[in-house]
Design a protein around this motif. Structure first.
Motif, short mmCIF file in Angstrom:
data_model
loop_
_atom_site.label_atom_id
_atom_site.label_comp_id
_atom_site.label_asym_id
_atom_site.label_seq_id
_atom_site.Cartn_x
_atom_site.Cartn_y
_atom_site.Cartn_z
N THR A 15 0.86 -1.19 0.00
CA THR A 15 0.00 0.00 0.00
C THR A 15 0.88 1.23 0.00
O THR A 15 1.89 1.27 0.71
N ASP A 16 0.51 2.20 -0.81
CA ASP A 16 1.27 3.45 -0.84
C ASP A 16 0.39 4.60 -0.37
O ASP A 16 -0.73 4.77 -0.86
N PHE A 17 0.91 5.34 0.61
CA PHE A 17 0.16 6.48 1.14
C PHE A 17 0.56 7.76 0.41
O PHE A 17 1.30 7.74 -0.59
N LEU A 32 10.66 9.67 -4.05
CA LEU A 32 11.46 9.41 -2.85
C LEU A 32 10.50 9.07 -1.70
O LEU A 32 9.68 9.91 -1.32
N GLU A 33 10.61 7.84 -1.18
CA GLU A 33 9.68 7.43 -0.12
C GLU A 33 10.41 6.59 0.93
O GLU A 33 11.50 6.07 0.70
N VAL A 34 9.76 6.47 2.08
CA VAL A 34 10.21 5.55 3.13
C VAL A 34 9.10 4.53 3.30
O VAL A 34 7.91 4.89 3.31
N ASN A 84 11.56 3.59 -3.87
CA ASN A 84 11.37 4.44 -5.04
C ASN A 84 10.12 3.97 -5.77
O ASN A 84 10.09 2.88 -6.34
N ASP A 85 9.08 4.78 -5.70
CA ASP A 85 7.81 4.47 -6.37
C ASP A 85 7.85 5.12 -7.75
O ASP A 85 7.33 6.20 -7.98
N TRP A 86 8.49 4.39 -8.70
CA TRP A 86 8.64 4.91 -10.07
C TRP A 86 7.27 5.27 -10.63
O TRP A 86 6.30 4.52 -10.43
N ALA A 144 0.27 3.65 -14.10
CA ALA A 144 1.33 4.65 -14.02
C ALA A 144 2.32 4.32 -12.91
O ALA A 144 3.39 4.92 -12.83
N LYS A 145 1.96 3.37 -12.05
CA LYS A 145 2.75 3.10 -10.85
C LYS A 145 3.19 1.64 -10.71
O LYS A 145 4.16 1.36 -10.01
N ASN A 146 2.43 0.72 -11.29
CA ASN A 146 2.62 -0.68 -10.89
C ASN A 146 3.59 -1.46 -11.77
O ASN A 146 3.66 -2.68 -11.69
N GLY A 201 4.44 7.48 0.64
CA GLY A 201 4.18 8.51 -0.37
C GLY A 201 5.39 9.41 -0.45
O GLY A 201 6.27 9.40 0.43
N THR A 202 5.46 10.19 -1.53
CA THR A 202 6.61 11.05 -1.78
C THR A 202 6.89 11.96 -0.59
O THR A 202 5.99 12.61 -0.07
N VAL A 203 8.15 11.96 -0.17
CA VAL A 203 8.57 12.80 0.95
C VAL A 203 9.07 14.13 0.38
O VAL A 203 10.13 14.19 -0.23
CA CA Z 1 4.00 7.17 -4.37
#
Ligand code: CA
Length: 436
Positions: free
Chosen positions: A137-139, A211-213, A243-245, A263-265, A367-369
């Motif tokens: 899951t991406d926030f 850029l994510e954690v 890294n959520d390309w 666009a993400k997976n 999610g992107t920091v």
């Molecule tokens: Ca993301």
């Protein structure tokens, strides 16, 4: 400080030092206080300085100074291959394992000579995605990121009315989570020249990183039961860089009304070493204070103990030409995780609040920091403001979005006075041309 032979050692002691000299480098990521777990050659391993120690080797040699709760349980845990087995060990056995490893690697270890022969250079080891990830899951937990991106897509209405009430997320895809170093093929998809279409199909022209954690769930909750926010921190096993390309042109056309999809997976990269919760405890901070006009957080999400982390995060890019010339990558973003509006405990508690069963090894990403300054924006969409403010790389070229051959390197570390630096290592990936 020296650990007497045949005793456990506390890696939480900031004065503890290792006989592995590279672990004592003040600029290094992996002191004896860190001891992150990863998977090397199909088996759980631990990182110390620039070396790697396979846990199966230690167990087989009978070197653990104190027995774990059950060696049989531990053998089974290691045979799982991923870190899921270790995460499912009883919490006291996990503590015992960490203290055993610290004792073997601390100054004064009676087993130094035997352990030294087992250590392998990290540079020679192939690392893998450390957990068998069932769900991802991406926030969307950074206020600055949500506001920046919102203002590009909806100039008059950047932050939707729900954002400060509910941690927004979407279900990502676990099958395309890849290990650091895995090349990423430029995806193809539907894109449009104008907002109304019509679309054409082809390689994405607006490839981006995020850029994510991320963190791995270390304890499950049964379907139908929730996770109290006060317990959520203790259910996190550890943290990695993510890294959520993202293919921005595909995202723009497909995201309404159900959110991100193709666009993400196509790929999500994670760093190989999972920094455990215990190692990050000294760097735990409360979430940023809410402004006077922010809504009060609902009780089930109230996290007064705080579970943000004071992690400095960096993004570097090296073009193919730069790597060929041996040039270092260019630093393009530097920000911090401590300002995230929603904390990891809030993300986990919210995710399980409807009774959704979180499983050991599930990956939740932040999610992107992005921070308040230009330099701290965590993706090219924001960093170049949709391509209108290109950034310069060390080879003299400019980037609005990623080109084929570009390598993105994310780094992260925690620093505090009187404590060894705790680092995450690197999360890397090179963009390859789209397939014909
Ligand atoms: Ca993301």
């Amino acid at each position: 400080m020296t650990a007497p032979a045949s005793q456990l050692a506390s890696p939480e002691d900031p004065a503890l030092r290792s006989w592995v000299e590279s672990a004592n480098d003040p600029a290094g990521d992996f002191p004896i206080q860190n001891l992150p777990y990863g998977v090397v050659d199909d088996g759980p391993a631990v990182r110390i300085g620039d070396r790697v120690l396979a846990l199966r080797d230690v167990l087989d040699a009978g070197l653990f100074v104190k027995k774990l709760s059950s060696d049989t349980d531990f053998l089974i845990a290691l045979d799982v291959g991923w870190l899921n087995g270790i995460a499912e060990l009883d919490p006291s056995a996990q503590t015992m394992l960490r203290q055993n490893i610290a004792a073997l690697l601390a100054h004064g270890s009676a087993s130094k000579a035997r352990v030294e022969r087992m250590l392998r250079p990290a540079a020679d080891c192939e690392t893998a995605v450390p957990f068998l990830v069932g769900d991802y899951t991406d926030f969307y937990a950074s206020l600055h990121h949500a506001t920046n991106v919102g203002s590009m897509f909806r100039p008059t209405n950047p932050l939707l009315p729900n954002w400060k009430h509910v941690p927004i997320g979407y279900h990502g895809r676990a099958s395309s989570i890849v290990a650091s170093g895995t090349p990423v093929v430029r995806p193809k998809g539907q894109t449009v020249a104008s907002d109304e279409g019509p679309p054409s199909f082809g390689p994405s022209k607006l490839m981006d990183y995020e850029l994510e954690v991320g963190f791995f769930v270390g304890r499950s909750n049964p379907l139908g039961e929730s996770v109290p926010v006060a317990e959520a921190w203790s259910r996190i096993f550890g943290f990695v860089l993510v890294n959520d390309w993202s293919a921005r042109d595909v995202q723009k056309w497909e995201y309404q009304p159900l959110g991100p999809f193709l666009a993400k997976n196509f790929a999500t990269t994670v760093s190989p070493w999972v920094v455990v919760r215990e190692a990050l405890e000294p760097f735990r901070v409360p979430g940023p204070p809410r402004s006077a006009d922010d809504p009060k957080v609902l009780a089930y999400l109230d996290d007064p103990a705080g579970s943000n982390l004071d992690i400095t995060l960096e993004v570097h890019i090296a073009s193919a030409a730069m790597r060929e010339k041996g040039m270092p990558p260019t630093l393009v973003s530097r920000g911090g995780f401590r300002d995230m509006f929603w904390t990891p405990a809030q993300m986990l508690a919210h995710h399980a609040s409807n009774g959704c069963n979180m499983e050991v090894g599930d990956l939740l990403a932040s999610g992107t920091v992005s921070g308040p300054t230009k330099e701290s924006r965590g993706c090219l969409l924001e960093r170049t403001w949709r391509g209108t403010e290109p950034i310069a790389l060390g080879d003299g070229t400019e980037r609005k979005f990623l080109q084929d051959g570009d390598e993105v390197v994310i780094r992260g570390f925690c620093e505090a006075p009187g404590r060894p630096r705790i680092g995450f290592g690197e999360c890397r990936g090179v963009i390859l041309p789209a397939k014909a």
